[in-house]
Design a protein around this motif. Structure first.
Motif, PDB file in Angstrom:
ATOM      1  N   PHE A  23     -31.163   2.989   6.340  1.00  0.00           N
ATOM      2  CA  PHE A  23     -31.267   4.182   7.153  1.00  0.00           C
ATOM      3  C   PHE A  23     -30.091   3.453   8.506  1.00  0.00           C
ATOM      4  O   PHE A  23     -29.446   4.931   8.489  1.00  0.00           O
ATOM      5  N   GLU A  24     -29.782   2.151   8.437  1.00  0.00           N
ATOM      6  CA  GLU A  24     -28.461   1.873   8.966  1.00  0.00           C
ATOM      7  C   GLU A  24     -27.039   2.721   8.585  1.00  0.00           C
ATOM      8  O   GLU A  24     -25.988   3.250   9.863  1.00  0.00           O
ATOM      9  N   ALA A  25     -27.341   2.314   7.139  1.00  0.00           N
ATOM     10  CA  ALA A  25     -25.996   2.883   6.979  1.00  0.00           C
ATOM     11  C   ALA A  25     -25.894   4.447   6.413  1.00  0.00           C
ATOM     12  O   ALA A  25     -24.696   5.327   6.940  1.00  0.00           O
ATOM     13  N   MET A  26     -26.674   5.458   6.937  1.00  0.00           N
ATOM     14  CA  MET A  26     -27.444   6.412   7.197  1.00  0.00           C
ATOM     15  C   MET A  26     -26.596   6.680   8.519  1.00  0.00           C
ATOM     16  O   MET A  26     -25.781   7.846   8.850  1.00  0.00           O
ATOM     17  N   LEU A  27     -27.150   6.631   9.327  1.00  0.00           N
ATOM     18  CA  LEU A  27     -26.160   6.731  10.980  1.00  0.00           C
ATOM     19  C   LEU A  27     -24.929   6.377  10.767  1.00  0.00           C
ATOM     20  O   LEU A  27     -24.529   6.994  11.851  1.00  0.00           O
ATOM     21  N   GLY A  28     -24.628   5.287  10.480  1.00  0.00           N
ATOM     22  CA  GLY A  28     -23.364   5.546  10.364  1.00  0.00           C
ATOM     23  C   GLY A  28     -22.212   6.257   9.901  1.00  0.00           C
ATOM     24  O   GLY A  28     -21.024   5.980   9.503  1.00  0.00           O
ATOM     25  N   ALA A  29     -23.551   7.065   8.750  1.00  0.00           N
ATOM     26  CA  ALA A  29     -22.016   8.078   8.413  1.00  0.00           C
ATOM     27  C   ALA A  29     -22.675   9.578   8.830  1.00  0.00           C
ATOM     28  O   ALA A  29     -21.677  10.088   9.141  1.00  0.00           O
ATOM     29  N   LEU A  30     -22.859   8.858   9.576  1.00  0.00           N
ATOM     30  CA  LEU A  30     -23.146  10.580  10.948  1.00  0.00           C
ATOM     31  C   LEU A  30     -22.534  10.043  12.777  1.00  0.00           C
ATOM     32  O   LEU A  30     -22.072   9.169  13.093  1.00  0.00           O
ATOM     33  N   THR A  31     -21.595  11.371  12.968  1.00  0.00           N
ATOM     34  CA  THR A  31     -20.773  11.718  14.231  1.00  0.00           C
ATOM     35  C   THR A  31     -22.491  10.948  15.403  1.00  0.00           C
ATOM     36  O   THR A  31     -23.206  10.940  15.098  1.00  0.00           O
ATOM     37  N   GLU A  32     -21.509  10.609  16.672  1.00  0.00           N
ATOM     38  CA  GLU A  32     -22.740  10.312  17.587  1.00  0.00           C
ATOM     39  C   GLU A  32     -23.872  11.559  17.701  1.00  0.00           C
ATOM     40  O   GLU A  32     -25.029  11.133  17.613  1.00  0.00           O
TER      41      GLU A  32
END
Length: 275
Positions: A206-215
């Protein structure tokens, strides 16, 4: 699982409401074709069909899409409305409309809720028998109904068609249960030990997924897995509905999946933690 699926119920309501609008458009087109003489149907029958379709198809669509009413009882209202609509069509056109009885069960299956699906099944059988009871008293198209007495209509009309519907119902139930199992396989496992062992891995994913997205994409994604609809996300973030759809399309592309229910099922517990 049912608790998590209910978080996406509002989104399902919107999809169903759009489907109801399409059905209403088809009914309205049919009525227009009758009025211009393409179809030979009595004017009084078209008025009844149009009036009932406004109440059962157009009204719930407006409540959901325009006024954003997402109460838990809404899905039952939709199923009841569709059952009334199909019953009305069946009374007007007798055996020619047998297929319409599966509509309410198909819509109920969208919610992946067994209780709602059984409710639609029982209600449909009741409406089917009531419809035949009405046609035994008054027939709008008597030359299409070969049976005249109440006992013959129930025995040779209602009962066989009830059995036909039940066959379709159990097929819909089977497909719904199969889809739910696929969601479980994609999302979570009922074995508590496996869930415990997978928690850290899923959190890292999940953290990796968030890291791949813009704010902004993260904001949209967190609301999406929290069960918010596109319209609700747009209101909360002060964006247009089209902009939200564009963000979600980009998110799907980055995550490699378009299964919204599966994302909610797997990651909804992280939405509040990252609010």
């Amino acid at each position: 699982m049912d608790i998590i699926l209910r978080k996406n119920e509002a989104e399902i309501n919107e999809s169903v409401a759009k489907g109801l609008l399409i059905v209403f458009a088809c009914v309205f087109l049919t009525v227009l074709l009758c009025w211009v003489g393409i179809f030979d149907i009595r004017f009084s029958m078209t008025i009844i069909m149009l009036g009932v379709s406004v109440v059962t198809l157009l009204v719930p669509s407006i409540l959901i899409l325009k006024f954003h009413i997402y109460h838990i009882i809404m899905k039952y209202y939709i199923v009841v409305a569709l059952a009334v609509m199909t019953g009305t069509v069946y009374v007007l056109f007798t055996f020619q409309a047998i297929l319409v009885f599966v509509v309410s069960s198909i819509i109920a299956a969208f919610y992946l809720n067994r209780k709602l699906l059984y409710f639609s099944g029982i209600l449909t059988v009741i409406v089917l028998f009531i419809s035949h009871g009405i046609t035994s008293i008054y027939m709008f198209i008597p030359w299409l109904e070969p049976f005249q007495s109440m006992s013959d209509i129930m025995r040779y009309g209602a009962l066989p068609r009830c059995l036909q519907y039940c066959g379709c119902f159990f097929l819909i139930l089977f497909m719904m249960e199969r889809y739910k199992k696929l969601l479980v396989q994609f999302g979570i496992n009922d074995n508590s030990e496996e869930i415990y062992e997978a928690e850290n891995k899923e959190e890292k994913e999940f953290e990796a997924m968030l890291g791949a997205l813009t704010e902004r994409e993260r904001s949209v994604f967190l609301l999406m897995i929290g069960g918010y609809t596109n319209m609700q996300i747009a209101d909360k973030l002060c964006l247009s509905n089209g902009t939200v759809k564009n963000y979600i399309s980009v998110i799907y592309e980055k995550l490699g999946t378009k299964e919204r229910n599966a994302l909610i099922l797997k990651y909804s517990r992280f939405s509040q933690e990252n609010d």
